[in-house]
Write a protein that holds these residues in place. Structure first.
Motif: not given
Length: 182
Positions: A124-143, A168-177
């Motif tokens: 619903e928020m079009r977001r994917l959040v990944i926690d890689d060993r304590g480093q949390i990053t959000a990505y825009e999933t778009g469509n 869908v590769r994480v590297s292809d997604l834009k980072r989100a705030d």
């Protein structure tokens, strides 16, 4: 059909139903599920079969045959196929999974972890959040409507996701705030 496939491949009918239901949730093209008959966590898409008992080629062949036939059935009977809007594997404890993601994103449709990485999907928020060993990053999933996840078993252990348009590769997604934490 499930009874016949179970009989032909020497697995329980419940295992075949688990594959079928996962395929339905995956829009008929991919499945991610957990069942003891396949050694636990398993994934299937055309050309890729992973099972919990990863060195059991005979069991991989069984899953490939069962999932291939069920996928063809779902292709020929679209009324029985899911719409691909839901994630194909859901943890039973999504609501109690430890809320490591920003609360402003709400409740994820799916959470999971593989090796040292965790992920949460918020369609619903079009977001994917990944926690890689304590480093949390959000990505825009778009469509992209994420319907599955896999992880390369290489040294970099990258996660890839499956959407309605394929991988869908994480590297292809834009980072989100990241939303500010309260």
């Amino acid at each position: 059909m499930t009874a016949r496939l179970a009989r032909e491949h020497g697995v329980s009918e419940d295992a075949v139903r688990a594959v079928f239901n996962a395929l339905r949730r995956g829009g008929g093209t991919m499945a991610q599920f957990s069942h003891a008959d396949f050694g636990g966590m398993s994934q299937w898409s055309s050309g890729m079969t992973m099972i919990g008992d990863m060195f059991n080629d005979s069991l991989k062949a069984k899953l490939n045959a069962i999932a291939g036939e069920l996928s063809r059935y779902l292709r020929d009977h679209p009324e029985d196929r899911g719409d691909g809007r839901t994630v194909s594997y859901h943890s039973d404890s999504t609501r109690n999974a430890g809320s490591w993601w920003p609360q402003e994103l709400g409740v994820p449709s799916s959470v999971g972890s593989q090796n040292d990485m965790r992920y949460a999907v918020f369609p619903e928020m079009r977001r994917l959040v990944i926690d890689d060993r304590g480093q949390i990053t959000a990505y825009e999933t778009g469509n992209h409507r994420i319907s599955g996840v896999s992880q390369a078993q290489s040294t970099d252990s990258t996660l890839t996701f499956i959407g309605q348009h394929g991988v869908v590769r994480v590297s292809d997604l834009k980072r989100a705030d990241m939303p500010a934490r309260s």
